[in-house]
Design a protein around this motif. Structure first.
Motif, mmCIF file in Angstrom:
data_model
loop_
_atom_site.group_PDB
_atom_site.id
_atom_site.type_symbol
_atom_site.label_atom_id
_atom_site.label_comp_id
_atom_site.label_asym_id
_atom_site.label_seq_id
_atom_site.Cartn_x
_atom_site.Cartn_y
_atom_site.Cartn_z
ATOM 1 N N LEU A 1 0.841 -1.187 0.000
ATOM 2 C CA LEU A 1 0.000 0.000 0.000
ATOM 3 C C LEU A 1 0.876 1.236 0.000
ATOM 4 O O LEU A 1 1.807 1.334 0.789
ATOM 5 N N PRO A 2 0.571 2.188 -0.853
ATOM 6 C CA PRO A 2 1.351 3.429 -0.839
ATOM 7 C C PRO A 2 1.006 4.248 0.402
ATOM 8 O O PRO A 2 -0.099 4.149 0.931
ATOM 9 N N VAL A 3 1.953 5.036 0.875
ATOM 10 C CA VAL A 3 1.734 5.868 2.049
ATOM 11 C C VAL A 3 1.954 7.331 1.674
ATOM 12 O O VAL A 3 2.873 7.650 0.923
ATOM 13 N N THR A 4 1.079 8.182 2.164
ATOM 14 C CA THR A 4 1.214 9.618 1.940
ATOM 15 C C THR A 4 0.961 10.329 3.261
ATOM 16 O O THR A 4 0.417 9.746 4.195
ATOM 17 N N THR A 5 1.361 11.578 3.330
ATOM 18 C CA THR A 5 1.034 12.400 4.483
ATOM 19 C C THR A 5 0.088 13.498 4.027
ATOM 20 O O THR A 5 0.174 13.976 2.892
ATOM 21 N N MET A 6 -0.849 13.857 4.897
ATOM 22 C CA MET A 6 -1.842 14.873 4.547
ATOM 23 C C MET A 6 -2.422 15.442 5.832
ATOM 24 O O MET A 6 -2.596 14.718 6.814
ATOM 25 N N GLU A 7 -2.693 16.728 5.806
ATOM 26 C CA GLU A 7 -3.367 17.344 6.939
ATOM 27 C C GLU A 7 -4.836 17.490 6.591
ATOM 28 O O GLU A 7 -5.170 18.076 5.557
ATOM 29 N N GLY A 8 -5.707 16.956 7.449
ATOM 30 C CA GLY A 8 -7.129 17.089 7.204
ATOM 31 C C GLY A 8 -7.598 18.517 7.435
ATOM 32 O O GLY A 8 -6.888 19.339 8.012
ATOM 33 N N THR A 9 -8.807 18.778 6.979
ATOM 34 C CA THR A 9 -9.410 20.090 7.217
ATOM 35 C C THR A 9 -10.553 19.904 8.209
ATOM 36 O O THR A 9 -10.929 18.788 8.539
ATOM 37 N N GLY A 10 -11.109 21.010 8.670
ATOM 38 C CA GLY A 10 -12.258 20.898 9.552
ATOM 39 C C GLY A 10 -12.015 21.525 10.904
ATOM 40 O O GLY A 10 -11.253 22.479 11.029
ATOM 41 N N THR A 11 -12.657 20.939 11.914
ATOM 42 C CA THR A 11 -12.641 21.526 13.254
ATOM 43 C C THR A 11 -11.825 20.642 14.207
ATOM 44 O O THR A 11 -11.274 19.626 13.791
ATOM 45 N N ASP A 12 -11.811 21.033 15.475
ATOM 46 C CA ASP A 12 -11.125 20.220 16.476
ATOM 47 C C ASP A 12 -11.852 18.914 16.742
ATOM 48 O O ASP A 12 -11.271 17.975 17.277
ATOM 49 N N THR A 13 -13.121 18.833 16.373
ATOM 50 C CA THR A 13 -13.886 17.613 16.650
ATOM 51 C C THR A 13 -14.119 16.756 15.408
ATOM 52 O O THR A 13 -14.480 15.588 15.530
ATOM 53 N N GLU A 14 -13.960 17.340 14.223
ATOM 54 C CA GLU A 14 -14.133 16.582 12.971
ATOM 55 C C GLU A 14 -13.039 16.955 11.985
ATOM 56 O O GLU A 14 -12.808 18.133 11.740
ATOM 57 N N ARG A 15 -12.392 15.929 11.436
ATOM 58 C CA ARG A 15 -11.378 16.167 10.399
ATOM 59 C C ARG A 15 -11.886 15.541 9.106
ATOM 60 O O ARG A 15 -12.454 14.448 9.100
ATOM 61 N N ARG A 16 -11.692 16.281 8.013
ATOM 62 C CA ARG A 16 -12.168 15.837 6.706
ATOM 63 C C ARG A 16 -10.991 15.546 5.769
ATOM 64 O O ARG A 16 -10.014 16.302 5.755
ATOM 65 N N TYR A 17 -11.160 14.480 4.994
ATOM 66 C CA TYR A 17 -10.129 14.061 4.042
ATOM 67 C C TYR A 17 -10.817 13.666 2.737
ATOM 68 O O TYR A 17 -11.937 13.149 2.761
ATOM 69 N N PRO A 18 -10.145 13.870 1.620
ATOM 70 C CA PRO A 18 -10.706 13.360 0.369
ATOM 71 C C PRO A 18 -10.828 11.836 0.460
ATOM 72 O O PRO A 18 -9.943 11.179 1.024
ATOM 73 N N LEU A 19 -11.910 11.300 -0.064
ATOM 74 C CA LEU A 19 -12.062 9.843 -0.096
ATOM 75 C C LEU A 19 -10.901 9.262 -0.906
ATOM 76 O O LEU A 19 -10.713 9.638 -2.065
ATOM 77 N N PRO A 20 -10.107 8.392 -0.317
ATOM 78 C CA PRO A 20 -8.977 7.822 -1.071
ATOM 79 C C PRO A 20 -9.474 7.121 -2.331
ATOM 80 O O PRO A 20 -10.427 6.342 -2.273
ATOM 81 N N SER A 21 -8.845 7.396 -3.457
ATOM 82 C CA SER A 21 -9.299 6.832 -4.719
ATOM 83 C C SER A 21 -8.772 5.421 -4.950
ATOM 84 O O SER A 21 -9.225 4.726 -5.855
ATOM 85 N N ALA A 22 -7.814 5.006 -4.121
ATOM 86 C CA ALA A 22 -7.239 3.663 -4.245
ATOM 87 C C ALA A 22 -6.749 3.227 -2.871
ATOM 88 O O ALA A 22 -6.663 4.032 -1.949
ATOM 89 N N ASP A 23 -6.428 1.938 -2.751
ATOM 90 C CA ASP A 23 -5.909 1.439 -1.482
ATOM 91 C C ASP A 23 -4.637 2.182 -1.104
ATOM 92 O O ASP A 23 -3.779 2.463 -1.957
ATOM 93 N N GLY A 24 -4.487 2.498 0.174
ATOM 94 C CA GLY A 24 -3.300 3.191 0.636
ATOM 95 C C GLY A 24 -3.434 3.639 2.069
ATOM 96 O O GLY A 24 -4.478 3.483 2.703
ATOM 97 N N VAL A 25 -2.336 4.174 2.590
ATOM 98 C CA VAL A 25 -2.252 4.661 3.964
ATOM 99 C C VAL A 25 -1.984 6.151 3.917
ATOM 100 O O VAL A 25 -1.078 6.603 3.214
#
Ligand code: FES
Length: 158
Positions: A34-58
C-alpha cells in the motif's frame, strides 16, 4: 540541452526529494505494498475531513495523529499512537502492516493486533462518508477491549 533531458532531471530531483522525505519519516515503498502519503485534514477540532482515497493506501495526518487506511473495500481512521505506551506506529510497506516504533507491536492494515507488548487493536475513530470526503470524529475513540462491536463497525464500506 533538450527539454527531455531537463524534464527528466527535474523529475528525478523532485522524486528523489519525495523518497528522502518518506525515508526520514520511517516509511519505505515496495512493489505491491500500500502506498503511504502524508496529509493534513481540514475541519474543526472535533471533525477532520479528508478526500475519499481513490485507491488502497495509507494516509498519515501527523498533526491530528490520525491514520486513514483504504484497504479491502473499506476506509478506517485509527489512532497514530500505539495503545501500549502511546508511541508512534509506522507503516511497514514491505510487510504490509503497522509496527510500533517503541516495542515493535504489530498490527494489520485494519489495525488488528497480531503480536507484541500491546494488548488490543489500534484504537479507531468513528468515520463516515459524505460524498467524496471521509469525515472523522476525533473527540471519540473506540477501544477494541472496551467496545468491540463499535470498534468493529467503525469503518466505511465502499
Ligand atoms: S509502545 Fe507500542 S508496543 Fe509498547
Amino acid at each position: 540541452m533538450s527539454c527531455e533531458d531537463s524534464c527528466r532531471r527535474s523529475f528525478l530531483r523532485h522524486s528523489g526529494c519525495g523518497l528522502l522525505t518518506l525515508a526520514l519519516l520511517g516509511f519505505s515503498e515496495s512493489a505491491g505494498a500500500l502506498p503511504v502519503t502524508t496529509m493534513e485534514g481540514t475541519g474543526t477540532d472535533t471533525e477532520r475531513r479528508y478526500p475519499l482515497p481513490s485507491a488502497d493506501g495509507v494516509t498519515i495526518d501527523r498533526r491530528a495523529q490520525i491514520i486513514l487506511v483504504r484497504h479491502a473495500s473499506h476506509v478506517y481512521a485509527m489512532a497514530l499512537a500505539c495503545p501500549h505506551e502511546n508511541a508512534v506506529v509506522k507503516w511497514i510497506a514491505k510487510d504490509g502492516r503497522f509496527q510500533c516504533s517503541k516495542h515493535d507491536s504489530r498490527y494489520t492494515p485494519e489495525g488488528t493486533y497480531t503480536s507484541g507488548h500491546a494488548t488490543r487493536n489500534l484504537d479507531r475513530f468513528p468515520v463516515r462518508r459524505e460524498l467524496n470526503e471521509v469525515v472523522v470524529t476525533v473527540d471519540r475513540v473506540y477501544r477494541s477491549d472496551q467496545s468491540l462491536p463499535a470498534w468493529t463497525s467503525a469503518g466505511v464500506a465502499l
